[in-house]
Design an enzyme around this catalytic site. Structure first.
Site, PDB file in Angstrom:
ATOM      1  N   HIS A 149       0.824  -1.210   0.000  1.00  0.00           N
ATOM      2  CA  HIS A 149       0.000   0.000   0.000  1.00  0.00           C
ATOM      3  C   HIS A 149       0.858   1.260   0.000  1.00  0.00           C
ATOM      4  O   HIS A 149       2.052   1.242   0.309  1.00  0.00           O
ATOM      5  CB  HIS A 149      -0.954   0.008   1.193  1.00  0.00           C
ATOM      6  CG  HIS A 149      -0.283   0.065   2.541  1.00  0.00           C
ATOM      7  ND1 HIS A 149       0.098   1.250   3.151  1.00  0.00           N
ATOM      8  CD2 HIS A 149       0.067  -0.927   3.408  1.00  0.00           C
ATOM      9  CE1 HIS A 149       0.643   0.985   4.330  1.00  0.00           C
ATOM     10  NE2 HIS A 149       0.638  -0.324   4.498  1.00  0.00           N
ATOM     11  N   CYS A 156       2.622  -5.073   6.943  1.00  0.00           N
ATOM     12  CA  CYS A 156       2.327  -4.825   5.530  1.00  0.00           C
ATOM     13  C   CYS A 156       3.489  -4.073   4.881  1.00  0.00           C
ATOM     14  O   CYS A 156       4.398  -3.588   5.554  1.00  0.00           O
ATOM     15  CB  CYS A 156       1.026  -4.044   5.381  1.00  0.00           C
ATOM     16  SG  CYS A 156      -0.439  -5.052   5.685  1.00  0.00           S
TER      17      CYS A 156
END
Length: 536
Positions: A428, A447
């Site tokens: 992301h 992440c």
């Protein structure tokens, strides 16, 4: 390793002895009895190994290695076991010398049956280690969650029995170019280690262009031995040495400023055996992932802190990334999946662990904390935090979830890239851009944050949109959360290589950010892999 003519002759004699001399000429009755005794011995020796028992039963216990077995198979197996060290495998686990002696000494059908099955077991162990690795990765670290293929033992030895034995055993090694290049680097490092390594370490904290002195000479000599600098008598940190330092920095993930600062000198002062350990671990990882890579895939190498889109073996897109912090609950796991879609203008649905460990304590001290986040009730609707007594809750009974609506300040930035998985890991954007300037970029909750997320999106959309940038920007300008499916899901591999060799033959090394390599090498050592033999 090249076998001398005398050595090859010895192996042939041993194999011939196993195949022929073990069953001396008898009368018909005694010969039949010997064959029956041999089969009985094979059946008994293989009984506890389901794969071998199945294989021998289907062939009526006819031997592969002894009696009327093929003498070439004995010689090929012994050669392969003796050369197992070339692949960083535990040579002692196969004990080629012990097997050879047992083959030579076997005389009775009972002895022969035991030798037959022992040879088969060692061949299967060798084949399994070559194809799938010595270790089970999950037993070393629970964040090594890749699926390693293990092959059926009965099918493997059956294929061996029907094949050219030497060719069959050679094909057990991963056939990927990356593995072959690592093996060459291993042999090169072993030779360097035998010759004493890279010489004296650099005794300085920092060295800059223009400096002179003993530490500069130490730096020069190590760079020469490492292959970054041609032989020179210069005692000055000159332009050639600066260029050599820059090349070294590029290959070790450092800012290529040509200055030998603390991190650069720390890498230059690494011992040959340290690099050899990294290569051995990388070869084991290649065996875990021995299947050929897809022609088009996404590659994230955690210690390299980069994501690449690979097409036909070449990177067509590259960006810096931030990966999980080195704590037990934040390290990014290693696994493979398929990217299916991206979400433009995403909402951030805060993971439960972050809600209870980080935000709940903040709101207990100040109900207005984390104002950018909405409190969401069980009905999925926002709840006014003024009506919540945060003090009455703990991590177990807090009944709310938290969400951050789309915005430029959203923790996920303006786009996230999804490959749904049980680890809840994805790539992301991020509003926190400053961390991308760090050399060591392990700061996230697990992440993977992408430095150039828009360019990444354009590259992914290029397969399905004539104007990928225009398409993406049109969606972005709406400010509304929107899912964009990839018409062809893209394989994603999140890997962990601290050593690799590029197509030009140049070795690259990175720091063991999660200490995974260290744990893997310790496990390999316990399994019998050793550096001790390389300097002998």
């Amino acid at each position: 390793m090249t076998l001398s003519p005398t050595r090859r002759s010895t192996l042939k004699l041993i194999a011939a002895g196993v195949a022929g001399a073990m069953l001396p000429s008898f009368g018909a009755g005694r010969a039949d009895a010997a064959v029956t005794a041999l089969k009985q011995s094979i059946a008994e020796a293989a009984a506890r190994d389901e794969g071998l028992s199945t294989f021998y039963r289907k062939r009526n216990y006819k031997p592969v290695f002894v009696g009327k077995g093929d003498s070439r198979r004995c010689a090929a197996l012994l050669r392969a076991l003796e050369r197992a060290g070339d692949h960083g495998l535990p040579v002692g686990a196969y004990d080629a010398d012990g097997l050879k002696a047992a083959m030579k000494d076997a005389r009775t059908p009972s002895d022969m049956g035991r030798v037959e099955v022992e040879a088969a077991k060692r061949m299967l162990d060798f084949a399994d280690h070559m194809r799938s690795g010595v270790l089970d990765p999950r037993s070393v670290d629970n964040m090594l969650v890749m699926d390693v293929p293990r092959y059926d033992r009965a099918s493997t030895i059956d294929a061996f029995a029907k094949s050219n034995p030497a060719a069959f055993l050679r094909k057990m090694a991963p056939r990927k170019p990356e593995y072959v290049r690592l093996q060459k680097e291993k042999l090169k490092l072993e030779k360097l280690l035998a010759r004493g390594g890279w010489g004296d370490k650099v005794q300085a904290k920092t060295l800059k262009p223009g400096e002179t002195g003993g530490a500069v000479i130490q730096l020069r000599n190590r760079l020469i031995r490492m292959g970054y600098l041609r032989k020179s008598a210069s005692q000055t940190y000159d332009a050639k040495m600066q260029a050599a330092v820059q090349s070294f920095q590029v290959n070790h993930g450092l800012a290529p400023d040509g200055v030998a600062g603390g991190s650069t000198i720390a890498q230059i002062n690494q011992d040959v055996q340290d690099r050899l350990q990294q290569v051995l671990v990388a070869m084991e990882r290649q065996r875990w992932n021995s299947r050929p890579m897809e022609k088009h895939h996404i590659w994230v190498n955690i210690p390299d802190f980069h994501v690449d889109i690979i097409k036909n073996g070449k990177s067509t897109f590259r960006s810096r990334v931030v990966v999980g912090k080195n704590t037990s609950d934040r390290r990014t796991p290693e696994f493979s999946d398929k990217m299916e879609f991206m979400v433009v203008n995403p909402s951030w649905y805060v993971p439960r662990s972050i809600v209870t460990k980080e935000y709940l304590p903040l709101m207990q001290r100040n109900r207005g904390a984390a104002r950018q986040l909405q409190i969401i009730g069980r009905n999925g609707r926002p709840v006014n935090r003024a009506n919540i007594n945060f003090a009455q809750y703990n991590a177990r009974n807090f009944p709310y979830s938290m969400k951050q609506p789309p915005s430029k300040g959203n923790a996920l930035g303006l786009v996230k890239f999804m490959f749904p998985n049980k680890h809840n890991i994805y790539l992301h954007d991020t509003p926190s851009k400053s961390l991308f300037g760090q050399e060591m970029r392990a700061f996230s909750h697990g992440c993977i944050r992408v430095h150039k997320p828009f360019d990444f999106a354009y590259a992914l959309l290029a397969n399905q949109e004539s104007n990928p940038e225009g398409f993406f920007q049109n969606v972005l300008r709406t400010g509304q959360e929107r899912r964009v499916d990839l018409r062809e899901p893209m394989p994603v591999h999140i890997a962990y290589y601290t050593a690799w060799v590029d197509a030009k033959g140049q070795a690259h090394y990175r720091n063991d950010v999660y200490n995974r390599d260290s744990r893997i090498f310790d496990a390999l050592s316990r399994a019998g892999v050793s550096l001790g033999s390389v300097a002998s």
